[in-house]
Scaffold this motif. Sequence first.
Motif, PDB file in Angstrom:
ATOM      1  N   ALA A  44      -6.071   9.441  -2.235  1.00  0.00           N
ATOM      2  CA  ALA A  44      -6.123   7.975  -2.132  1.00  0.00           C
ATOM      3  C   ALA A  44      -7.515   7.466  -2.479  1.00  0.00           C
ATOM      4  O   ALA A  44      -7.660   6.428  -3.141  1.00  0.00           O
ATOM      5  CB  ALA A  44      -5.722   7.528  -0.727  1.00  0.00           C
ATOM      6  N   ARG A  47      -8.017   7.411  -6.153  1.00  0.00           N
ATOM      7  CA  ARG A  47      -7.255   6.325  -6.785  1.00  0.00           C
ATOM      8  C   ARG A  47      -7.395   5.017  -6.012  1.00  0.00           C
ATOM      9  O   ARG A  47      -6.471   4.209  -6.002  1.00  0.00           O
ATOM     10  CB  ARG A  47      -5.778   6.696  -6.825  1.00  0.00           C
ATOM     11  N   ASP A  50      -6.261   1.613  -7.427  1.00  0.00           N
ATOM     12  CA  ASP A  50      -4.808   1.409  -7.484  1.00  0.00           C
ATOM     13  C   ASP A  50      -4.227   1.171  -6.096  1.00  0.00           C
ATOM     14  O   ASP A  50      -3.381   0.303  -5.899  1.00  0.00           O
ATOM     15  CB  ASP A  50      -4.112   2.620  -8.108  1.00  0.00           C
ATOM     16  N   VAL A  51      -4.676   1.975  -5.122  1.00  0.00           N
ATOM     17  CA  VAL A  51      -4.151   1.854  -3.761  1.00  0.00           C
ATOM     18  C   VAL A  51      -4.509   0.497  -3.169  1.00  0.00           C
ATOM     19  O   VAL A  51      -3.664  -0.193  -2.596  1.00  0.00           O
ATOM     20  CB  VAL A  51      -4.677   2.995  -2.856  1.00  0.00           C
ATOM     21  N   ALA A  54      -2.524  -2.496  -4.396  1.00  0.00           N
ATOM     22  CA  ALA A  54      -1.081  -2.487  -4.128  1.00  0.00           C
ATOM     23  C   ALA A  54      -0.748  -3.557  -3.103  1.00  0.00           C
ATOM     24  O   ALA A  54      -1.576  -3.936  -2.273  1.00  0.00           O
ATOM     25  CB  ALA A  54      -0.654  -1.109  -3.619  1.00  0.00           C
ATOM     26  N   ASP A  55       0.475  -4.053  -3.157  1.00  0.00           N
ATOM     27  CA  ASP A  55       0.902  -5.093  -2.220  1.00  0.00           C
ATOM     28  C   ASP A  55       0.844  -4.604  -0.773  1.00  0.00           C
ATOM     29  O   ASP A  55       0.465  -5.346   0.116  1.00  0.00           O
ATOM     30  CB  ASP A  55       2.329  -5.563  -2.545  1.00  0.00           C
ATOM     31  N   HIS A  56       1.230  -3.372  -0.553  1.00  0.00           N
ATOM     32  CA  HIS A  56       1.252  -2.805   0.795  1.00  0.00           C
ATOM     33  C   HIS A  56       0.523  -1.463   0.766  1.00  0.00           C
ATOM     34  O   HIS A  56       1.129  -0.423   0.492  1.00  0.00           O
ATOM     35  CB  HIS A  56       2.690  -2.628   1.291  1.00  0.00           C
ATOM     36  N   ARG A  57      -0.750  -1.484   1.081  1.00  0.00           N
ATOM     37  CA  ARG A  57      -1.575  -0.271   1.019  1.00  0.00           C
ATOM     38  C   ARG A  57      -1.001   0.862   1.865  1.00  0.00           C
ATOM     39  O   ARG A  57      -0.922   1.999   1.422  1.00  0.00           O
ATOM     40  CB  ARG A  57      -2.995  -0.550   1.531  1.00  0.00           C
ATOM     41  N   TYR A  60       2.015   2.444   0.419  1.00  0.00           N
ATOM     42  CA  TYR A  60       1.632   3.235  -0.741  1.00  0.00           C
ATOM     43  C   TYR A  60       1.110   4.606  -0.295  1.00  0.00           C
ATOM     44  O   TYR A  60       1.525   5.644  -0.811  1.00  0.00           O
ATOM     45  CB  TYR A  60       0.556   2.478  -1.529  1.00  0.00           C
ATOM     46  N   ARG A  63       3.854   6.769   1.215  1.00  0.00           N
ATOM     47  CA  ARG A  63       4.685   7.402   0.178  1.00  0.00           C
ATOM     48  C   ARG A  63       3.943   8.580  -0.446  1.00  0.00           C
ATOM     49  O   ARG A  63       4.547   9.618  -0.742  1.00  0.00           O
ATOM     50  CB  ARG A  63       5.065   6.400  -0.892  1.00  0.00           C
ATOM     51  N   MET A  64       2.648   8.441  -0.651  1.00  0.00           N
ATOM     52  CA  MET A  64       1.854   9.561  -1.156  1.00  0.00           C
ATOM     53  C   MET A  64       1.982  10.759  -0.212  1.00  0.00           C
ATOM     54  O   MET A  64       2.114  11.899  -0.658  1.00  0.00           O
ATOM     55  CB  MET A  64       0.372   9.165  -1.292  1.00  0.00           C
ATOM     56  N   THR A 135      10.746   3.719  -0.719  1.00  0.00           N
ATOM     57  CA  THR A 135       9.639   4.631  -0.434  1.00  0.00           C
ATOM     58  C   THR A 135       9.849   5.983  -1.096  1.00  0.00           C
ATOM     59  O   THR A 135       8.915   6.573  -1.633  1.00  0.00           O
ATOM     60  CB  THR A 135       9.480   4.815   1.087  1.00  0.00           C
TER      61      THR A 135
END
Length: 166
Positions: A44, A47, A50-51, A54-57, A60, A63-64, A135
């Motif tokens: 994370a 990236r 990108d994280v 995101a709309d919902h950190r 995100y 899911r990772m 997810t």
Amino acid sequence: MRLTADDFAAYVAAHQTALLRFAVVLCGDRHLAEELVSDVLVKAFERWTDVATADHRHAYVRRMLVNHYISWQRKWARQRPYGDEIVDCAVSDRAHELAERDALLAGLRRLPRQQRAVIVLHFYEGLSTDETAETLGCRPGTVRSHLSRGLAAPRIDYTQREAPDA
């Protein structure tokens, strides 16, 4: 928007405990969960742009974590029999509660990784069927199928164990 290491540090401070609890329930082993969370937080950070955008950190990163757990299981499934992890449990006066918890965790450990991920996301994290499907990147019907099969397996095992001796 300029993103810094301080932003990442603030995210980790706010969500690390929740991610660790989620990982422990997901994989059934505290030491493995710590390793998974550590690996995912490194990814994370790499990236973070990108994280952070995101709309919902948290979703995100969660899911990772699920993806990393599933891919880790695939990698090591050939070297370790599935479900052999032992969960560290303290023995106390709450023996009945701990026995139920152990039975639940043992049932979760016996499930295939996709079914376990669906059950943990749906019941532990409280996600709806659609949110769980999003997810995991699958269809809601697949989530319902995994839920149905995952919930049936421990129930069958539990009823067989509770049967009176003949």
